[in-house]
Design an enzyme around this catalytic site. Structure first.
Site, PDB file in Angstrom:
ATOM      1  CG  HIS A   1      64.986 -29.279 -70.162  1.00 49.91           C
ATOM      2  ND1 HIS A   1      63.793 -28.603 -69.978  1.00 49.91           N
ATOM      3  CD2 HIS A   1      64.708 -30.573 -69.863  1.00 49.91           C
ATOM      4  CE1 HIS A   1      62.855 -29.441 -69.576  1.00 49.91           C
ATOM      5  NE2 HIS A   1      63.393 -30.652 -69.509  1.00 49.91           N
TER       6      HIS A   1
ATOM      7  CG  ASP B   1      62.748 -25.524 -71.163  1.00 52.28           C
ATOM      8  OD1 ASP B   1      63.428 -25.927 -72.119  1.00 52.28           O
ATOM      9  OD2 ASP B   1      62.760 -26.064 -70.039  1.00 52.28           O
TER      10      ASP B   1
ATOM     11  CB  SER C   1      60.805 -32.473 -70.218  1.00 51.81           C
ATOM     12  OG  SER C   1      60.974 -32.275 -68.851  1.00 51.81           O
TER      13      SER C   1
END
Length: 714
Positions: free
Chosen positions: A84, A220, A649
């Protein structure tokens, strides 16, 4: 400086706390955290984590494109981050015919790696304390505006002194609400190329349904490479550039994780509000966040109906939709968690205790009005917060909401320039137009804008709305479809042909009189405006909040002892730690998930839970190679109790030896209040197991040459 650091250390020693809470400065690790970390399993010295004299862990950690974290995992500048985080770049490089978001991409060699138009990584060089220097320029008689001006002037000098003639980017940031200041030196590399990404069905497996949820089964991750000139310096994209030879890169461990294993994360957490007063929490829960949630959902719904119709439109809006959806669920989770745990009530009790201390004779002059002024500000701005969030979601989801601030200003400048300057500007203007329409589909934009205007006009009832919207709403019973349709028919900003025609015969009045420009300008002007009363209350609030934080620390009543996150490099440490048993998870301990659990979620053709046929085949054969756990299962994700937030992240999850064991990518919704208050019982970080990452690259994608580039520890 020494006095400031000594006070910081003494304050910390007086308040023991759980080792897994806190986002810590690397320069203080040896003094503040190293002993605790060693007890938990750290085998590195503090100097091996942070050093300005030789390579250390910090040299392998980069800020990725300004909003995420990534790590260097090979001697040739190979970068790992989240799927992402790379989403924008992957979407940009994709077309309906070559859809790398949907199908994945793996460069067969260096020449096949692809350069997005705008992508950079930022290396952290060093930091230092400049609190004494900046605070010496300030006094209590200054207004907040005067204080900000004096700080800005000194910051400009500090940045100039440390950037070595533009070689480095220098950022001075305030901490503890303006009571301390540190500068950070960075080096930016802009030639960053896509190396590999799994298909969306792996990288986003679970979609919005599983977002912020556990158990999780998401791969991810995505991979990039940093390039430099032949001397290792930052350089613009060129086929003559070579892979960066980093000062340090992370070895990758295949040993796996067990409950209570030590885990530390280095990264760039974006923003926490752990020092936020009770009134601010109450404002968010009851006014700001509900408007954010409703506005985001309105934008998403109107994007989605067009995204579902066409692959090209889906790519246009993929990034904006994903970002909006992420925060939509986050803010709803925040409302639920903060309400459930009564966080505002807990803070109010702390503030009542502080207020008694503040109004003692010896403290009253500086701290006596702190709580009064803070509460006054929130009381005056609750309805404005609701209004602003409805309007901000309009501006975030509509490409035309901010047209007066972006392209519109460029067109004004072009029209006012002389013929010579226009000739120089024209190629960039054409490029800007083409780039704008790569992410704009007019039918969708009409619906988004009309729906958001209706929501804003009908729900922002406690605070005066933008004048033009009020007038239009009154004339059309708050149905904006007809007006928006007409505005797009008349506006030059509604097609690339009209905008390029304007470049041939420019006229500034055509820009400022354009209906979409006029509406956008009205919205932006109104959002920025505030009454004299609110401006004064805001000034008083700024001083009061700063003194609240200062007073809490001086009085030793501070509930936490570390500064809020603000996109500066931090370290957090804790352990692999399970949540209570969950029947939805097939794992023996609820701190990891397996491929079998992922297969059970599989739904053929489903947007969120589909899986590639090859992955299914490999799992059926149990073809896990060297990446299976010693117990025989294929690991997917695992949990730690590290203290992270947005911006982390893509952060590396490291074992006690500094070896990469996973990539952080999410938190659990039960602890969604974590940006405001840390819950040691519930707070978890959700990580991709590095063994699953390597299995996808090697066994699924057949890109073993990428794995071979890394240093694998078995």
């Amino acid at each position: 400086m020494k006095k400031i650091i000594l006070f910081f250390l003494l304050a910390l020693s007086a308040f023991p706390m759980r080792a897994d809470e806190g986002m810590w400065f690397l320069m203080f690790i040896e003094r503040l955290n190293h002993r605790d970390m060693e007890k938990m399993g750290l085998q590195l010295t503090a100097d091996e984590i942070y050093s300005i004299n030789h390579h250390s862990l910090k040299d392998a950690i980069v800020q990725f494109n300004g909003g995420c974290t990534a790590e260097i995992v090979s001697k040739d500048g190979l970068v790992l981050t989240n799927h992402h985080c790379g989403y924008d770049a992957i979407a940009e490089l994709s077309t309906a015919e070559q859809n790398y978001l949907k199908n994945g991409f793996w460069a067969k060699d260096r020449k096949s790696e692809m350069k997005p138009s705008s992508l950079f990584v930022r290396f952290f060089v060093r930091m230092d304390d400049v609190s004494k220097r900046i605070l010496s320029k300030l006094n209590d008689k200054m207004t907040e505006a005067e204080r900000d001006k004096a700080i800005a002037a000194e910051i400009a000098l500090i940045e100039k002194e440390n950037n070595e003639g533009g070689k480095y980017t220098v950022s001075v940031r305030s901490f503890f609400q303006g009571n301390e200041f540190y500068y950070f030196v960075y080096q930016d590399y802009k030639d960053v190329r896509l190396v590999g990404t799994p298909p969306e069905s792996v990288g986003k497996f679970g979609g919005d349904t599983d977002n912020w949820e556990w158990p999780r089964h998401t791969g991810d991750f995505s991979m990039f490479r940093v390039y430099a000139d032949k001397d290792g310096n930052p350089a613009d994209y060129s086929d003559k550039n070579v892979p960066l030879q980093p000062k340090h890169y992370l070895p990758v461990s295949l040993k796996g994780v067990q409950e209570n294993d030590f885990a530390m994360i280095l990264g760039y957490p974006g923003r926490t509000n752990r020092w936020m007063p009770a009134g601010g929490i109450e404002q968010n829960v009851k006014f700001a966040y509900p408007a954010w949630v409703e506005g985001a959902k309105t934008g998403m719904d109107n994007m989605k109906k067009y995204m579902d119709q066409d692959a090209t439109i889906r790519l246009m809006y993929a990034s904006k939709y994903a970002s909006t959806a992420n925060y939509w669920k986050n803010r709803q989770g925040m409302i639920d968690a903060l309400s459930k745990f009564g966080t505002a009530k807990t803070k109010a009790a702390q503030e009542a205790k502080f207020d008694k201390w503040a109004n003692k004779p010896e403290n009253k002059a500086k701290y006596g009005n702190v709580i009064t002024n803070i509460n006054k500000f929130y009381g005056m701005t609750n309805e404005k917060a609701r209004h602003d969030n409805y309007l901000q979601q309009l501006l975030r989801t509509s490409s035309y909401g901010t047209i007066a601030r972006g392209i519109g200003k460029q067109f004004e400048a072009y029209a006012k320039a002389d013929a010579k300057d226009r000739a120089e500007m024209k190629p960039d203007m054409v490029l800007m137009i083409d780039e704008f329409f790569k992410e704009v589909y007019i039918p969708a934009e009409k619906d988004i804008l009309a729906a958001q205007l209706h929501l804003y006009a009908t729900k922002s009832t406690g605070y005066k709305i933008a004048p033009m919207v009020e007038t239009l709403g009154a004339a059309n019973n708050n149905d904006f479809k007809t007006y928006v349709t007409s505005a797009f028919e008349l506006s030059m900003f509604s097609s690339p042909e009209r905008m390029k025609a304007f470049l041939e015969v420019p006229n500034a009045a055509m820009v400022t009189g354009d209906p979409l420009y006029t509406l956008s300008n009205d919205l932006l002007t109104h959002l920025a405006a505030k009454s004299d009363d609110i401006a004064k209350a805001q000034n008083d609030y700024g001083a009061a909040f700063r003194n609240l934080v200062d007073g809490l620390r001086v009085s030793k009543m501070a509930p936490i002892k570390y500064p809020d996150a603000n996109s500066t490099l931090r370290l957090t440490y804790g352990k692999v730690r399970a949540l209570p048993a969950d029947k939805r998870n097939d794992a023996k301990i609820n701190n990891y998930t397996t491929m079998e659990g992922m297969i059970k979620k599989y739904k053929a053709g489903d947007e969120e839970f589909d899986l590639p046929a090859r992955l299914m085949e490999l799992n059926k054969k149990k073809d896990y190679g060297q990446y299976a756990d010693k117990a025989g299962y294929m690991p997917i994700n695992f949990l730690t109790d590290n203290d992270i937030t947005g911006g982390n992240s893509g952060s590396p999850v490291l074992n006690g030896k500094g070896e990469l064991i996973g990539i952080a990518f999410d938190g659990n919704i039960e602890a969604m209040a974590g940006d405001v208050i840390f819950d040691p019982k519930l707070q978890r970080t959700i990580n991709v197991d590095i063994r699953y990452v390597l299995w996808i690259i090697d066994k699924y994608a057949g890109a073993k040459h990428i794995v071979d580039e890394m240093t694998i520890v078995k």
